[in-house]
Design a protein around this motif. Structure first.
Motif, PDB file in Angstrom:
ATOM      1  N   MET A  77     -10.781  -1.169   2.550  1.00  0.00           N
ATOM      2  CA  MET A  77     -11.218  -0.862   1.197  1.00  0.00           C
ATOM      3  C   MET A  77     -12.536  -0.101   1.202  1.00  0.00           C
ATOM      4  O   MET A  77     -12.733   0.848   0.424  1.00  0.00           O
ATOM      5  N   GLY A  78     -13.464  -0.498   2.071  1.00  0.00           N
ATOM      6  CA  GLY A  78     -14.721   0.215   2.185  1.00  0.00           C
ATOM      7  C   GLY A  78     -14.525   1.642   2.656  1.00  0.00           C
ATOM      8  O   GLY A  78     -15.270   2.551   2.265  1.00  0.00           O
ATOM      9  N   GLY A  79     -13.517   1.864   3.500  1.00  0.00           N
ATOM     10  CA  GLY A  79     -13.188   3.211   3.930  1.00  0.00           C
ATOM     11  C   GLY A  79     -12.664   4.066   2.786  1.00  0.00           C
ATOM     12  O   GLY A  79     -12.983   5.253   2.675  1.00  0.00           O
ATOM     13  N   GLY A 102      -0.912  -1.274   1.220  1.00  0.00           N
ATOM     14  CA  GLY A 102      -0.627  -2.617   0.740  1.00  0.00           C
ATOM     15  C   GLY A 102       0.266  -3.339   1.708  1.00  0.00           C
ATOM     16  O   GLY A 102       1.452  -3.043   1.799  1.00  0.00           O
ATOM     17  N   HIS A 103      -0.323  -4.247   2.437  1.00  0.00           N
ATOM     18  CA  HIS A 103       0.440  -5.000   3.434  1.00  0.00           C
ATOM     19  C   HIS A 103       0.112  -6.487   3.310  1.00  0.00           C
ATOM     20  O   HIS A 103      -0.363  -7.115   4.239  1.00  0.00           O
ATOM     21  N   GLY A 104       0.320  -7.029   2.116  1.00  0.00           N
ATOM     22  CA  GLY A 104       0.120  -8.455   1.919  1.00  0.00           C
ATOM     23  C   GLY A 104      -1.149  -8.849   1.202  1.00  0.00           C
ATOM     24  O   GLY A 104      -1.372 -10.036   0.956  1.00  0.00           O
ATOM     25  N   SER A 105      -2.000  -7.887   0.831  1.00  0.00           N
ATOM     26  CA  SER A 105      -3.262  -8.236   0.189  1.00  0.00           C
ATOM     27  C   SER A 105      -3.060  -8.882  -1.181  1.00  0.00           C
ATOM     28  O   SER A 105      -3.768  -9.818  -1.543  1.00  0.00           O
ATOM     29  N   SER A 106      -2.104  -8.370  -1.938  1.00  0.00           N
ATOM     30  CA  SER A 106      -1.840  -8.942  -3.268  1.00  0.00           C
ATOM     31  C   SER A 106      -1.402 -10.399  -3.142  1.00  0.00           C
ATOM     32  O   SER A 106      -1.890 -11.273  -3.868  1.00  0.00           O
ATOM     33  N   GLU A 108      -5.205  -1.339  -3.712  1.00  0.00           N
ATOM     34  CA  GLU A 108      -4.145  -0.898  -2.808  1.00  0.00           C
ATOM     35  C   GLU A 108      -3.720   0.540  -3.086  1.00  0.00           C
ATOM     36  O   GLU A 108      -2.959   1.122  -2.312  1.00  0.00           O
ATOM     37  N   GLY A 109      -4.221   1.109  -4.178  1.00  0.00           N
ATOM     38  CA  GLY A 109      -3.862   2.468  -4.550  1.00  0.00           C
ATOM     39  C   GLY A 109      -4.792   3.503  -3.945  1.00  0.00           C
ATOM     40  O   GLY A 109      -5.546   3.241  -3.007  1.00  0.00           O
ATOM     41  N   TRP A 110      -4.725   4.687  -4.506  1.00  0.00           N
ATOM     42  CA  TRP A 110      -5.566   5.800  -4.074  1.00  0.00           C
ATOM     43  C   TRP A 110      -5.844   6.662  -5.309  1.00  0.00           C
ATOM     44  O   TRP A 110      -4.914   6.963  -6.055  1.00  0.00           O
ATOM     45  N   PRO A 111      -7.106   7.017  -5.550  1.00  0.00           N
ATOM     46  CA  PRO A 111      -7.428   7.737  -6.793  1.00  0.00           C
ATOM     47  C   PRO A 111      -6.869   9.154  -6.806  1.00  0.00           C
ATOM     48  O   PRO A 111      -6.613   9.764  -5.752  1.00  0.00           O
ATOM     49  N   TYR A 112      -6.718   9.696  -7.996  1.00  0.00           N
ATOM     50  CA  TYR A 112      -6.310  11.093  -8.147  1.00  0.00           C
ATOM     51  C   TYR A 112      -7.454  11.989  -7.691  1.00  0.00           C
ATOM     52  O   TYR A 112      -8.587  11.883  -8.181  1.00  0.00           O
ATOM     53  N   ILE A 113      -7.189  12.850  -6.737  1.00  0.00           N
ATOM     54  CA  ILE A 113      -8.169  13.815  -6.253  1.00  0.00           C
ATOM     55  C   ILE A 113      -7.670  15.208  -6.658  1.00  0.00           C
ATOM     56  O   ILE A 113      -6.600  15.634  -6.217  1.00  0.00           O
ATOM     57  N   ILE A 154      -2.353   3.341   9.199  1.00  0.00           N
ATOM     58  CA  ILE A 154      -2.352   4.797   9.381  1.00  0.00           C
ATOM     59  C   ILE A 154      -1.081   5.184  10.131  1.00  0.00           C
ATOM     60  O   ILE A 154      -0.873   4.786  11.271  1.00  0.00           O
ATOM     61  N   ARG A 155      -0.242   5.991   9.453  1.00  0.00           N
ATOM     62  CA  ARG A 155       1.053   6.361  10.023  1.00  0.00           C
ATOM     63  C   ARG A 155       1.190   7.885  10.086  1.00  0.00           C
ATOM     64  O   ARG A 155       0.417   8.627   9.461  1.00  0.00           O
TER      65      ARG A 155
END
Length: 262
Positions: free
Chosen positions: A92-94, A122-126, A190-195, A216-217
């Motif tokens: 999240m800090g990244g 998102g891999h189980g945080s929720s 778990e999302g990513w902002p609109y850039i 990271i895939r």
């Protein structure tokens, strides 16, 4: 929002000219002192600031998304005369660090992102957040009892030790973090902002990936290249998502090499 900061380093007059402050940003459910081992190493000859992000540690609580977190960082670091800075963020800090670099690139000298892509994740945080929220605390609580209480929700012992730092022990125990706000904001975390199209950060960027991590895939590489054209990717094979906990020696070596290079 002004955030809580833990600052370490030599007297500012002793820091070599041109060496920017190093800002350390923890992941979800973490806090500044989780990165204390690395901060102490870096602080031998560099100014360092480890930050409690909103809803974490001793920082204020509130609803969160990455644009708000980037604004928090600008306000906080400007108040400490610590811009431009090298940003080092896990998970999240990244994402918060990447958002700041993409929206205010002039404030970011260089960027290290630990095991998170610029993408929806998102891999189980929720589920973990909801499980933690359902924990019922007894009237009094010791650290050992809290460890047992968390075992079902957090089976990994190393991660559980980090989570225990978020609990208030003794009489009237409970969560110190803004857990309600975190769970309510999880879709954003778990999302990513609109850039907007055309935005990119052209500064030096290092992505570190855990060899056993699902984050990271290959499908993320094109976006990483588009948004961070000067990035490189290093793999820490003997680690999962919590790579700085699972392989701290390799993480420290790559971190120190990067900040010394730029």
């Amino acid at each position: 929002m002004r955030l809580n900061v833990v600052e370490r380093g030599p007297d500012r007059a002793e820091v070599a000219p041109g060496r920017p402050p190093i800002v350390l940003l923890h992941g979800l459910f973490g806090r500044a002192r989780n990165l204390g081992h690395f901060q102490r190493r870096l602080a031998a000859d560099r100014r360092t600031l480890a930050i409690d992000l909103r809803n974490h540690g001793d920082s204020p609580h509130g609803q969160m998304d990455y644009m708000a977190m980037a604004f928090d960082l600008v306000e906080t670091l400007a108040g400490h005369d610590a811009l431009p800075a090298t940003l080092v963020g896990h998970s999240m800090g990244g994402k918060a660090a990447m958002t700041l670099a993409l929206t205010r690139p002039e404030l970011v000298h260089s960027l290290l992102v630990a095991d998170i892509p610029p993408a929806i994740t998102g891999h189980g945080s929720s589920r973990l957040g909801r499980d933690m929220l359902r924990i019922e605390f007894p009237p009094t609580l010791s650290r050992s009892a809290a460890d047992a209480l968390l075992t079902e929700a957090v089976p990994n012992a190393d991660i559980r030790q980090l989570m225990l730092q978020n609990i208030r022990f003794g009489e009237n125990p409970g969560w110190q973090i803004g857990l309600q706000e975190l769970v309510a904001s999880m879709i954003n975390i778990e999302g990513w902002p609109y850039i907007p199209e055309g935005h990119a950060y052209d500064g030096p960027t290092l992505f570190l990936a855990g060899g056993r991590s699902p984050y990271i895939r290959a499908e993320h590489h094109a976006t990483m290249h588009r948004l961070f054209p000067r990035h490189r990717l290093e793999m820490i094979e003997e680690a999962g998502h919590w790579l700085h906990v699972e392989n701290p020696a390799r993480f420290a070596a790559l971190l120190e090499q990067f900040v010394d290079e730029f």
